[in-house]
Design a protein around this motif. Structure first.
Motif, mmCIF file in Angstrom:
data_model
loop_
_atom_site.group_PDB
_atom_site.id
_atom_site.type_symbol
_atom_site.label_atom_id
_atom_site.label_comp_id
_atom_site.label_asym_id
_atom_site.label_seq_id
_atom_site.Cartn_x
_atom_site.Cartn_y
_atom_site.Cartn_z
ATOM 1 N N LYS A 229 2.673 -7.634 1.801
ATOM 2 C CA LYS A 229 1.974 -6.471 1.351
ATOM 3 C C LYS A 229 2.449 -5.351 1.663
ATOM 4 C CE LYS A 229 -2.621 -9.006 1.226
ATOM 5 N NZ LYS A 229 -1.968 -10.238 1.205
ATOM 6 N N SER A 230 2.413 -4.150 1.045
ATOM 7 C CA SER A 230 3.193 -2.852 1.432
ATOM 8 C C SER A 230 2.268 -2.234 2.459
ATOM 9 C CB SER A 230 3.262 -2.091 0.098
ATOM 10 O OG SER A 230 2.056 -1.754 -0.218
ATOM 11 N N VAL A 231 1.028 -2.565 2.895
ATOM 12 C CA VAL A 231 0.518 -1.728 3.888
ATOM 13 C C VAL A 231 -0.303 -2.754 5.026
ATOM 14 C CG1 VAL A 231 -1.627 -0.118 4.459
ATOM 15 C CG2 VAL A 231 -0.410 0.202 1.995
ATOM 16 N N LEU A 232 -0.167 -2.314 6.219
ATOM 17 C CA LEU A 232 -0.670 -2.951 7.384
ATOM 18 C C LEU A 232 -1.345 -2.089 7.990
ATOM 19 C CD1 LEU A 232 -0.723 -5.406 9.100
ATOM 20 C CD2 LEU A 232 1.070 -4.406 10.657
ATOM 21 N N LEU A 233 -2.810 -2.254 8.184
ATOM 22 C CA LEU A 233 -3.694 -1.522 8.916
ATOM 23 C C LEU A 233 -3.752 -2.183 10.335
ATOM 24 C CD1 LEU A 233 -5.652 0.828 8.898
ATOM 25 C CD2 LEU A 233 -7.434 -0.429 8.620
ATOM 26 N N MET A 234 -3.108 -1.326 11.119
ATOM 27 C CA MET A 234 -2.874 -1.920 12.791
ATOM 28 C C MET A 234 -4.233 -1.545 13.430
ATOM 29 S SD MET A 234 0.935 -0.258 12.805
ATOM 30 C CE MET A 234 1.518 -0.963 14.205
ATOM 31 N N GLY A 235 -4.924 -2.652 13.841
ATOM 32 C CA GLY A 235 -6.136 -2.475 14.684
ATOM 33 C C GLY A 235 -5.814 -1.769 16.148
ATOM 34 N N ASN A 236 -6.817 -0.704 16.286
ATOM 35 C CA ASN A 236 -6.810 0.005 17.477
ATOM 36 C C ASN A 236 -5.452 1.056 17.681
ATOM 37 O OD1 ASN A 236 -8.149 -2.832 18.386
ATOM 38 N ND2 ASN A 236 -9.277 -0.930 18.818
ATOM 39 N N HIS A 237 -4.824 1.137 16.191
ATOM 40 C CA HIS A 237 -3.579 1.509 16.325
ATOM 41 C C HIS A 237 -3.421 2.693 15.215
ATOM 42 C CE1 HIS A 237 0.881 0.679 17.166
ATOM 43 N NE2 HIS A 237 0.664 1.982 17.148
ATOM 44 N N GLY A 238 -2.951 2.198 13.996
ATOM 45 C CA GLY A 238 -2.476 2.987 12.936
ATOM 46 C C GLY A 238 -2.122 2.429 11.811
ATOM 47 N N ILE A 239 -1.118 2.664 11.122
ATOM 48 C CA ILE A 239 -0.616 2.189 9.772
ATOM 49 C C ILE A 239 0.792 1.818 9.666
ATOM 50 C CG2 ILE A 239 -2.713 3.082 8.357
ATOM 51 C CD1 ILE A 239 -0.505 5.237 7.317
ATOM 52 N N LEU A 240 0.966 0.921 8.874
ATOM 53 C CA LEU A 240 2.794 0.680 8.886
ATOM 54 C C LEU A 240 2.649 0.759 7.144
ATOM 55 C CD1 LEU A 240 5.201 0.226 10.429
ATOM 56 C CD2 LEU A 240 4.689 -2.493 10.242
ATOM 57 N N VAL A 241 3.477 1.353 6.266
ATOM 58 C CA VAL A 241 3.731 1.159 4.955
ATOM 59 C C VAL A 241 5.076 0.873 4.789
ATOM 60 C CG1 VAL A 241 3.557 2.851 2.812
ATOM 61 C CG2 VAL A 241 2.014 3.028 4.823
ATOM 62 N N THR A 242 5.504 0.114 3.810
ATOM 63 C CA THR A 242 6.672 -0.415 3.367
ATOM 64 C C THR A 242 6.887 -0.289 1.834
ATOM 65 O OG1 THR A 242 6.031 -2.755 3.019
ATOM 66 C CG2 THR A 242 7.034 -1.828 5.141
ATOM 67 N N ASP A 243 8.081 0.080 1.415
ATOM 68 C CA ASP A 243 8.140 0.334 -0.110
ATOM 69 C C ASP A 243 9.759 0.371 -0.287
ATOM 70 O OD1 ASP A 243 7.841 0.780 -2.682
ATOM 71 O OD2 ASP A 243 5.852 1.412 -2.215
ATOM 72 N N GLU A 244 9.952 0.411 -1.536
ATOM 73 C CA GLU A 244 11.413 0.504 -2.139
ATOM 74 C C GLU A 244 12.170 1.995 -1.875
ATOM 75 O OE1 GLU A 244 11.332 -0.699 -6.104
ATOM 76 O OE2 GLU A 244 10.890 -2.835 -5.532
ATOM 77 N N THR A 245 11.471 2.986 -2.087
ATOM 78 C CA THR A 245 11.793 4.309 -2.000
ATOM 79 C C THR A 245 11.018 4.977 -1.223
ATOM 80 O OG1 THR A 245 10.457 5.117 -3.843
ATOM 81 C CG2 THR A 245 12.505 4.052 -4.491
ATOM 82 N N VAL A 246 11.700 6.037 -0.476
ATOM 83 C CA VAL A 246 10.865 7.293 0.279
ATOM 84 C C VAL A 246 9.768 7.796 -0.424
ATOM 85 C CG1 VAL A 246 11.237 9.534 1.718
ATOM 86 C CG2 VAL A 246 13.207 7.624 1.833
ATOM 87 N N ALA A 247 10.027 8.103 -1.751
ATOM 88 C CA ALA A 247 8.872 8.913 -2.600
ATOM 89 C C ALA A 247 7.860 7.862 -2.794
ATOM 90 C CB ALA A 247 9.422 9.050 -3.994
#
Length: 317
Positions: A229-247
């Motif tokens: 998956k491209s998004v991780l919602l990190m409990g009690n923390h924040g987010i992690l986003v991954t993808d092919e490009t910066v844009a």
């Protein structure tokens, strides 16, 4: 030719083949667009790019190709730091955005990160440091990235390589509304808005927070939870986003925070939420993703034009 000479020649050919494969992969994921007014058109392929694609580049041209692509990725990532800061989505001198790029010397790939101590608004292309993915050591630039940045990003990229994923960019932030959702016992993104539906089926959830990522195992754990998956919602923390490009990663981050904002505001009313069914949410996601790369690129170019005007630091320098 001596045995040593043959070995040196074969080693050189192997390095060139690896760079050629990595370069093609990165460029196939990046749309070549230039803007004239409001009209987008393909950017002409440069001479050195054409030679690289045909496998006819000399050693000096190979180094030039790597250096040019390294420079382009540095500019893209520096723009993302400044742009997200302009939206109030940075946090002190912490959180971290990264992108893979060819090493300047043409020897493999590195991870670009900002050095610990800079404000996001101060990040420029030349101030980013290059980190070796396996050792976590700085091999380009001046300064050291934050420990948790190395532990998270290096491991996410390595896990992606093992799975054959084309991830080239990783963002980790604590944006206010996404972070607020992460503090709920049920942090699920509810399909209550068009911005929410774009993430239908593409968000993983981590409820195992137990401190800062002070070792590499935490990065491995987060990568395993994401599981494609491209998004991780990190409990009690924040987010992690991954993808092919910066844009694309920038676009995802922006709209993820907007979706979280709508949900928090709707929930704060105390009224019952009106949720889309799975069929409607899936349709909206399909429609949005059909044009996602172009939309992401055009939006990011627009944002770069704005920060060139507003920021005291030229992100291309």
């Amino acid at each position: 030719m001596s045995v040593g000479g043959v070995h040196k020649l074969l080693t050189s050919l192997h390095r060139w083949q690896c760079l050629n494969i990595n370069t093609r992969r990165m460029y196939s994921a990046r749309p070549r667009l230039s803007l004239i007014g409001a009209t987008a058109r393909p950017r002409p392929i440069l001479a050195w790019e054409r030679k690289l694609q045909r496998g006819r580049a000399t050693w000096s041209e190979e180094a030039g190709c790597a250096a040019e692509m390294n420079k382009q990725q540095r500019e893209e990532l520096a723009a993302a730091y400044q742009a997200l800061d302009s939206f109030g989505l940075s946090e002190g001198i912490n959180n971290h955005l990264s992108s893979k790029a060819p090493a300047r010397n043409g020897k493999g790939e590195i991870i670009l990160l900002f050095p610990y101590g800079l404000h996001w608004n101060e990040v420029t292309a030349s101030r980013l440091v290059g980190v070796d993915m396996e050792s976590g050591t700085v091999v380009e630039g001046v300064g050291e990235p934050e420990t948790t940045a190395v532990n998270i990003h290096c491991q996410v990229y390595q896990e992606a390589l093992k799975s054959g994923s084309s991830i080239n960019t990783v963002f980790h932030l604590h944006p206010p509304y996404c972070s607020a959702l992460s503090c709920l016992q049920d942090p699920t993104f509810r399909m209550i808005h068009q911005n929410s539906a774009r993430f239908f089926g593409d968000v993983a959830y981590d409820d195992g927070y137990d401190g800062l990522a002070m070792d590499t195992e935490e990065g491995c754990r987060l990568a395993r939870i994401m599981s494609g998956k491209s998004v991780l919602l990190m409990g009690n923390h924040g987010i992690l986003v991954t993808d092919e490009t910066v844009a694309r990663a920038f676009n995802t981050t922006y709209y993820l925070e907007r979706a979280a904002m709508v949900q928090i505001l709707a929930m704060s009313s105390g009224a019952k939420l009106s949720e889309l069914d799975d069929a409607a949410a899936s349709l909206v996601r399909t429609q949005i993703m059909e044009n996602y790369t172009k939309d992401s690129t055009l939006y990011f170019e627009a944002i770069k034009r704005l920060i060139r005007i507003k920021s005291s630091y030229d992100f291309t320098k």
